[in-house]
Design a protein around this motif. Structure first.
Motif, PDB file in Angstrom:
ATOM      1  N   PRO A 186       0.768  -1.118   0.022  1.00  0.00           N
ATOM      2  CA  PRO A 186      -0.026  -0.167   0.037  1.00  0.00           C
ATOM      3  C   PRO A 186       0.903   1.352   0.039  1.00  0.00           C
ATOM      4  N   TYR A 187       0.340   2.390  -0.721  1.00  0.00           N
ATOM      5  CA  TYR A 187       1.073   3.524  -0.811  1.00  0.00           C
ATOM      6  C   TYR A 187       0.026   4.786  -0.728  1.00  0.00           C
ATOM      7  N   GLU A 188       0.556   5.871  -0.114  1.00  0.00           N
ATOM      8  CA  GLU A 188      -0.092   7.042   0.240  1.00  0.00           C
ATOM      9  C   GLU A 188       0.907   8.278   0.127  1.00  0.00           C
ATOM     10  N   PHE A 189       0.621   9.286  -0.709  1.00  0.00           N
ATOM     11  CA  PHE A 189       1.279  10.403  -0.655  1.00  0.00           C
ATOM     12  C   PHE A 189       0.236  11.636  -0.806  1.00  0.00           C
ATOM     13  N   VAL A 190       0.506  12.614  -0.138  1.00  0.00           N
ATOM     14  CA  VAL A 190      -0.452  13.764   0.126  1.00  0.00           C
ATOM     15  C   VAL A 190      -0.056  14.993  -0.661  1.00  0.00           C
ATOM     16  N   PHE A 191      -0.495  15.750  -1.352  1.00  0.00           N
ATOM     17  CA  PHE A 191      -0.281  16.904  -1.897  1.00  0.00           C
ATOM     18  C   PHE A 191      -1.233  17.921  -1.385  1.00  0.00           C
ATOM     19  N   THR A 192      -0.594  19.133  -1.037  1.00  0.00           N
ATOM     20  CA  THR A 192      -1.476  20.135  -0.435  1.00  0.00           C
ATOM     21  C   THR A 192      -1.924  21.305  -1.558  1.00  0.00           C
ATOM     22  N   VAL A 193      -3.090  21.561  -1.994  1.00  0.00           N
ATOM     23  CA  VAL A 193      -3.393  22.423  -3.007  1.00  0.00           C
ATOM     24  C   VAL A 193      -3.597  23.800  -2.553  1.00  0.00           C
ATOM     25  N   VAL A 194      -3.070  25.030  -2.981  1.00  0.00           N
ATOM     26  CA  VAL A 194      -3.338  26.211  -2.168  1.00  0.00           C
ATOM     27  C   VAL A 194      -3.794  27.138  -3.471  1.00  0.00           C
ATOM     28  N   ILE A 195      -5.137  27.576  -3.368  1.00  0.00           N
ATOM     29  CA  ILE A 195      -6.045  28.311  -4.373  1.00  0.00           C
ATOM     30  C   ILE A 195      -6.137  29.854  -3.773  1.00  0.00           C
ATOM     31  N   PRO A 196      -5.414  31.035  -4.390  1.00  0.00           N
ATOM     32  CA  PRO A 196      -5.584  32.300  -3.856  1.00  0.00           C
ATOM     33  C   PRO A 196      -6.686  32.882  -4.751  1.00  0.00           C
ATOM     34  N   ASP A 197      -7.135  34.153  -4.566  1.00  0.00           N
ATOM     35  CA  ASP A 197      -7.795  34.936  -5.245  1.00  0.00           C
ATOM     36  C   ASP A 197      -7.631  35.541  -6.483  1.00  0.00           C
ATOM     37  N   THR A 198      -6.305  35.767  -6.745  1.00  0.00           N
ATOM     38  CA  THR A 198      -5.488  36.097  -7.887  1.00  0.00           C
ATOM     39  C   THR A 198      -4.538  35.362  -8.165  1.00  0.00           C
ATOM     40  N   LEU A 199      -3.953  35.288  -9.722  1.00  0.00           N
ATOM     41  CA  LEU A 199      -3.014  34.331  -9.885  1.00  0.00           C
ATOM     42  C   LEU A 199      -2.088  34.982 -11.198  1.00  0.00           C
ATOM     43  N   ARG A 200      -0.867  34.981 -11.215  1.00  0.00           N
ATOM     44  CA  ARG A 200      -0.201  35.367 -12.436  1.00  0.00           C
ATOM     45  C   ARG A 200       0.425  34.031 -13.058  1.00  0.00           C
ATOM     46  N   ILE A 201      -0.106  33.691 -14.281  1.00  0.00           N
ATOM     47  CA  ILE A 201       0.422  32.801 -15.176  1.00  0.00           C
ATOM     48  C   ILE A 201       1.203  33.013 -16.117  1.00  0.00           C
ATOM     49  N   PRO A 202       2.560  32.637 -15.948  1.00  0.00           N
ATOM     50  CA  PRO A 202       3.749  32.806 -17.065  1.00  0.00           C
ATOM     51  C   PRO A 202       3.014  32.900 -18.461  1.00  0.00           C
ATOM     52  N   GLY A 203       3.323  33.795 -19.296  1.00  0.00           N
ATOM     53  CA  GLY A 203       2.786  33.873 -20.777  1.00  0.00           C
ATOM     54  C   GLY A 203       1.614  34.519 -20.914  1.00  0.00           C
ATOM     55  N   VAL A 204       0.504  34.742 -19.813  1.00  0.00           N
ATOM     56  CA  VAL A 204      -0.713  35.438 -19.756  1.00  0.00           C
ATOM     57  C   VAL A 204      -0.101  36.741 -19.179  1.00  0.00           C
ATOM     58  N   PRO A 205      -0.269  37.882 -19.859  1.00  0.00           N
ATOM     59  CA  PRO A 205      -0.044  39.088 -19.704  1.00  0.00           C
ATOM     60  C   PRO A 205      -0.902  39.880 -18.360  1.00  0.00           C
ATOM     61  N   LEU A 206      -2.061  39.177 -18.037  1.00  0.00           N
ATOM     62  CA  LEU A 206      -2.904  39.766 -16.865  1.00  0.00           C
ATOM     63  C   LEU A 206      -2.944  38.941 -15.597  1.00  0.00           C
ATOM     64  N   LEU A 207      -2.877  39.828 -14.531  1.00  0.00           N
ATOM     65  CA  LEU A 207      -3.335  39.298 -13.482  1.00  0.00           C
ATOM     66  C   LEU A 207      -4.506  38.861 -13.390  1.00  0.00           C
ATOM     67  N   LEU A 208      -4.949  37.249 -13.059  1.00  0.00           N
ATOM     68  CA  LEU A 208      -6.084  36.709 -13.223  1.00  0.00           C
ATOM     69  C   LEU A 208      -6.736  36.755 -11.625  1.00  0.00           C
ATOM     70  N   THR A 209      -8.205  36.999 -12.005  1.00  0.00           N
ATOM     71  CA  THR A 209      -8.932  36.987 -10.592  1.00  0.00           C
ATOM     72  C   THR A 209      -9.509  35.473 -10.740  1.00  0.00           C
ATOM     73  N   LEU A 210      -9.479  34.649  -9.760  1.00  0.00           N
ATOM     74  CA  LEU A 210      -9.690  33.276  -9.782  1.00  0.00           C
ATOM     75  C   LEU A 210     -11.157  33.055  -9.210  1.00  0.00           C
ATOM     76  N   THR A 211     -11.983  32.154  -9.717  1.00  0.00           N
ATOM     77  CA  THR A 211     -13.168  31.577  -9.003  1.00  0.00           C
ATOM     78  C   THR A 211     -12.993  30.289  -8.336  1.00  0.00           C
ATOM     79  N   HIS A 212     -12.284  29.623  -8.959  1.00  0.00           N
ATOM     80  CA  HIS A 212     -11.883  28.022  -8.329  1.00  0.00           C
ATOM     81  C   HIS A 212     -10.744  27.448  -9.020  1.00  0.00           C
ATOM     82  N   ALA A 213     -10.254  26.409  -8.860  1.00  0.00           N
ATOM     83  CA  ALA A 213      -9.425  25.312  -9.551  1.00  0.00           C
ATOM     84  C   ALA A 213      -9.912  23.916  -9.409  1.00  0.00           C
TER      85      ALA A 213
END
Length: 255
Positions: free
Chosen positions: A58-85
């Motif tokens: 048996p195997y387990e490994f946990v990732f933590t997912v952090v979602i803010p309210d804004t995000l800057r994605i490389p290659g996208v010129p705008l600061l994005l306002t997030l709703t969810h992921a």
């Protein structure tokens, strides 16, 4: 009647507790957007998946997912306002060994903005797998006020790689090119210091018997390796390379 509601509350609490397949690591709650531990970037940062899997165990490994309210994605010129992921509840993580699946908290695998959640790799790798290194990729949909954006994580926008090492049923061999030895490092048992009979060894890695990485060292300075002071007595596996070959030796720590 009070007893009835008390029992009902306890049952609902137990159901909620067991319904949460993983718990996020709150050490990351103030971090920037992403999946933690971060992917490994050659020559840079990122802890990656530091726990190996073994066939038929048996195997387990946990990732933590952090979602803010804004995000800057490389290659996208705008600061994005997030709703969810969101990731799909099936098929969103590729390159996993057969027998290992993933689950999320929340169970829908949809993470609202300004939240912290988790996803867990969980299962038992089957004999159908070949021991070796697997490179999981998460297909992630980011919801913004301008629409959804689908990316690979890690990928072009978020560089690096995840490495999931699958060992054999003895939790030792990851590839057929690894040589198992018994007497290169001495003394064994050891109280913490061990010496190599061979010179010019590199890429040393100490793991427990479940494959979890405890210490990594690029070279054996003066042909010596020191086991961390904070680990308990018991058996460990020391992996290293020499010329074009890889080796592993079981070490008994007895302080």
């Amino acid at each position: 009647m009070k007893n009835f509601y008390g029992i009902l509350f306890i049952l609902l609490s137990i159901q909620t507790l067991f319904g949460q397949v993983c718990q996020p690591n709150l050490l990351y709650q103030d971090s920037t957007a992403g999946v933690y531990p971060r992917p490994i970037i050659p020559g840079g940062s990122g802890k990656g998946i530091d726990k190996s899997a073994c066939i038929n165990k048996p195997y387990e490994f946990v990732f933590t997912v952090v979602i803010p309210d804004t995000l800057r994605i490389p290659g996208v010129p705008l600061l994005l306002t997030l709703t969810h992921a969101k990731i799909e509840t099936t098929g969103a993580i590729s390159n996993l060994p057969l027998g290992i699946d993933y689950f999320c908290n929340p169970p829908s695998c949809e993470f609202p903005k300004k939240s912290i959640g988790c996803l867990i790799l969980k299962g038992t790798p089957t004999n159908a797998n070949m021991p070796g290194t697997y490179k999981p990729i998460i297909k992630l949909t980011i919801g913004t006020l301008l629409g959804n954006i689908t990316i690979d994580y890690p990928g072009v926008q978020f560089p690096g790689e995840y490495f999931l090492e699958l060992l054999d049923e003895n939790c030792v061999i990851a590839t057929q090119d690894i040589n198992i030895v018994n007497d290169n490092f001495f003394p064994n048992p050891t109280d913490g210091w061990i010496n190599s009979r061979e010179e010019n060894i590199f890429d040393l890695k100490l793991t427990d018997l479940h494959g979890k990485t405890i210490k990594m060292q690029s070279q054996a300075f003066n042909n010596k390796f020191i086991l961390p002071t904070e680990i308990n007595n018991g058996f460990y596996l020391l992996h290293w390379k020499s010329v074009n070959r890889s080796y592993v030796q079981k070490i008994l720590l007895n302080r």
